[in-house]
Design an enzyme around this catalytic site. Structure first.
Site, PDB file in Angstrom:
ATOM      1  N   ASP A  10       0.866  -1.181   0.000  1.00 49.84           N
ATOM      2  CA  ASP A  10       0.000   0.000   0.000  1.00 49.84           C
ATOM      3  C   ASP A  10       0.899   1.227   0.000  1.00 49.84           C
ATOM      4  O   ASP A  10       2.113   1.141   0.248  1.00 49.84           O
ATOM      5  CB  ASP A  10      -0.917   0.004   1.222  1.00 49.84           C
ATOM      6  CG  ASP A  10      -1.850   1.219   1.247  1.00 49.84           C
ATOM      7  OD1 ASP A  10      -2.441   1.529   0.192  1.00 49.84           O
ATOM      8  OD2 ASP A  10      -1.970   1.879   2.285  1.00 49.84           O
ATOM      9  N   SER A  11       0.276   2.382  -0.230  1.00 50.68           N
ATOM     10  CA  SER A  11       1.014   3.645  -0.185  1.00 50.68           C
ATOM     11  C   SER A  11       1.437   4.001   1.233  1.00 50.68           C
ATOM     12  O   SER A  11       2.346   4.808   1.425  1.00 50.68           O
ATOM     13  CB  SER A  11       0.140   4.778  -0.746  1.00 50.68           C
ATOM     14  OG  SER A  11      -1.017   4.946   0.057  1.00 50.68           O
ATOM     15  N   CYS A  73      -4.348  -1.435  -2.162  1.00 51.27           N
ATOM     16  CA  CYS A  73      -4.424   0.010  -2.377  1.00 51.27           C
ATOM     17  C   CYS A  73      -5.249   0.236  -3.620  1.00 51.27           C
ATOM     18  O   CYS A  73      -4.920  -0.291  -4.696  1.00 51.27           O
ATOM     19  CB  CYS A  73      -3.011   0.569  -2.561  1.00 51.27           C
ATOM     20  SG  CYS A  73      -2.943   2.318  -3.043  1.00 51.27           S
ATOM     21  N   GLU A 151      -3.001   8.318   8.334  1.00 52.55           N
ATOM     22  CA  GLU A 151      -1.536   8.254   8.348  1.00 52.55           C
ATOM     23  C   GLU A 151      -0.943   8.967   9.563  1.00 52.55           C
ATOM     24  O   GLU A 151       0.105   8.581  10.067  1.00 52.55           O
ATOM     25  CB  GLU A 151      -0.971   8.868   7.062  1.00 52.55           C
ATOM     26  CG  GLU A 151      -1.125   7.993   5.835  1.00 52.55           C
ATOM     27  CD  GLU A 151      -0.269   6.733   5.882  1.00 52.55           C
ATOM     28  OE1 GLU A 151       0.890   6.795   6.317  1.00 52.55           O
ATOM     29  OE2 GLU A 151      -0.782   5.664   5.487  1.00 52.55           O
ATOM     30  N   CYS A 183     -10.767   3.338  -0.620  1.00 50.26           N
ATOM     31  CA  CYS A 183      -9.373   3.573  -0.224  1.00 50.26           C
ATOM     32  C   CYS A 183      -9.163   2.722   1.009  1.00 50.26           C
ATOM     33  O   CYS A 183      -9.985   2.747   1.943  1.00 50.26           O
ATOM     34  CB  CYS A 183      -9.133   5.049   0.084  1.00 50.26           C
ATOM     35  SG  CYS A 183      -7.502   5.382   0.812  1.00 50.26           S
ATOM     36  N   HIS A 185      -7.380   3.017   3.456  1.00 53.93           N
ATOM     37  CA  HIS A 185      -7.268   3.776   4.704  1.00 53.93           C
ATOM     38  C   HIS A 185      -8.635   3.970   5.368  1.00 53.93           C
ATOM     39  O   HIS A 185      -8.728   4.090   6.589  1.00 53.93           O
ATOM     40  CB  HIS A 185      -6.660   5.163   4.439  1.00 53.93           C
ATOM     41  CG  HIS A 185      -5.195   5.164   4.145  1.00 53.93           C
ATOM     42  ND1 HIS A 185      -4.685   4.753   2.937  1.00 53.93           N
ATOM     43  CD2 HIS A 185      -4.127   5.535   4.908  1.00 53.93           C
ATOM     44  CE1 HIS A 185      -3.367   4.872   2.957  1.00 53.93           C
ATOM     45  NE2 HIS A 185      -2.997   5.347   4.136  1.00 53.93           N
TER      46      HIS A 185
END
Length: 263
Positions: A10-11, A73, A151, A183, A185
């Site tokens: 993932d990012s 992601c 994040e 997403c 996240h």
């Protein structure tokens, strides 16, 4: 039976939402996760940049001896899934088609999709959803600032709720039956999102259908392990402490190691 690990990327921290479902469903499997925090965020990068980044991570995971790769992601899936499926010698699956499948399986008529700017701009979800159900109404909306909330470890705070309320105000004028968390996240903001959207809106986390499909593929090809207690190794291209903090919170500390890697 195959004891090789499953690779995920993932990012940043978002892919841990897929990893925790995978570990819960297949606890004996060894897992390797790469969080590309050194290049965060992905949502504002070009497709060419994303393809280069994701391919490097894919090749790194192959070098670690993986038997399957999950692009955990949505942005990376939209930009690089076909490329990795061509270039890597292992099965590669993403999260967009499973997310769309989950929405269709719930027989929803009006669906919202939230994701990064890149995911929404590329239109992968509406395109995939309409392949399954041409009559479905789909409202897509970019909610990039919500990624940073996760994040920076701000979930569960008033700041998180305020950000979610602001970013999802779009749906005040575009009511939906279900909302795809496009997403990885965003499942970490599920409580805030549900409060904003109301109990009548079904939240769809693509992770569950993604892991279902991964399990079916592994089973079909005889790739599941028969050894208990798999190991979980984490890598980050950014600050190790950031990934450790996320893993302590979202994986309940269930990881074997966490290291920095330059890719």
């Amino acid at each position: 039976m195959d004891e090789r690990p499953i690779g995920l990327m993932d990012s940043g921290l978002g892919g841990l939402s897929v990893m925790r479902v995978l570990h819960k469903q297949l606890p004996d499997e060894s897992l390797i996760f790469v969080g590309d925090q050194g290049h965060f965020p992905y949502g504002t990068k070009s497709q060419e940049e994303l393809q280069q980044l994701v391919l490097k991570i894919g090749r790194f995971l192959v070098d670690q001896g993986i038997k399957m790769m999950i692009i955990a992601c949505n942005t990376a899936t939209g930009a690089a899934l076909p490329l990795l499926q061509r270039e890597l010698p292992v099965p590669v699956i993403g999260v967009i088609e499973p997310g769309a499948t989950a929405a269709v399986n719930h027989h929803l008529k009006t669906v919202g999709v939230i994701g990064t700017a890149s995911t929404i701009e590329k239109g992968a979800y509406p395109r995939t959803l309409h392949q399954f159900d041409a009559n479905m109404t789909v409202y897509s909306h970019a909610a990039q600032p919500m990624v940073s909330i996760v994040e920076h470890g701000l979930t569960g705070t008033p700041t998180a709720q305020q950000t979610v309320d602001t970013e999802l105000a779009y749906f005040d004028q575009h009511p939906v039956d279900g909302l795809i968390l496009g997403c990885t996240h965003f499942p970490f903001l599920a409580a805030e999102i549900q409060r904003k959207m109301g109990d009548g809106v079904l939240l769809i986390d693509p992770a569950y259908e993604t892991i279902k499909q991964a399990q079916e593929l592994l089973t079909k090809h005889g790739l599941l392990t028969d050894k208990p207690s798999g190991m979980i190794r984490l890598y980050t291209t950014g600050e190790r402490a950031d990934l450790v903090a996320g893993a302590e919170k979202w994986l309940a500390g269930q990881f074997t190691s966490c290291d920095h890697v330059d890719l």
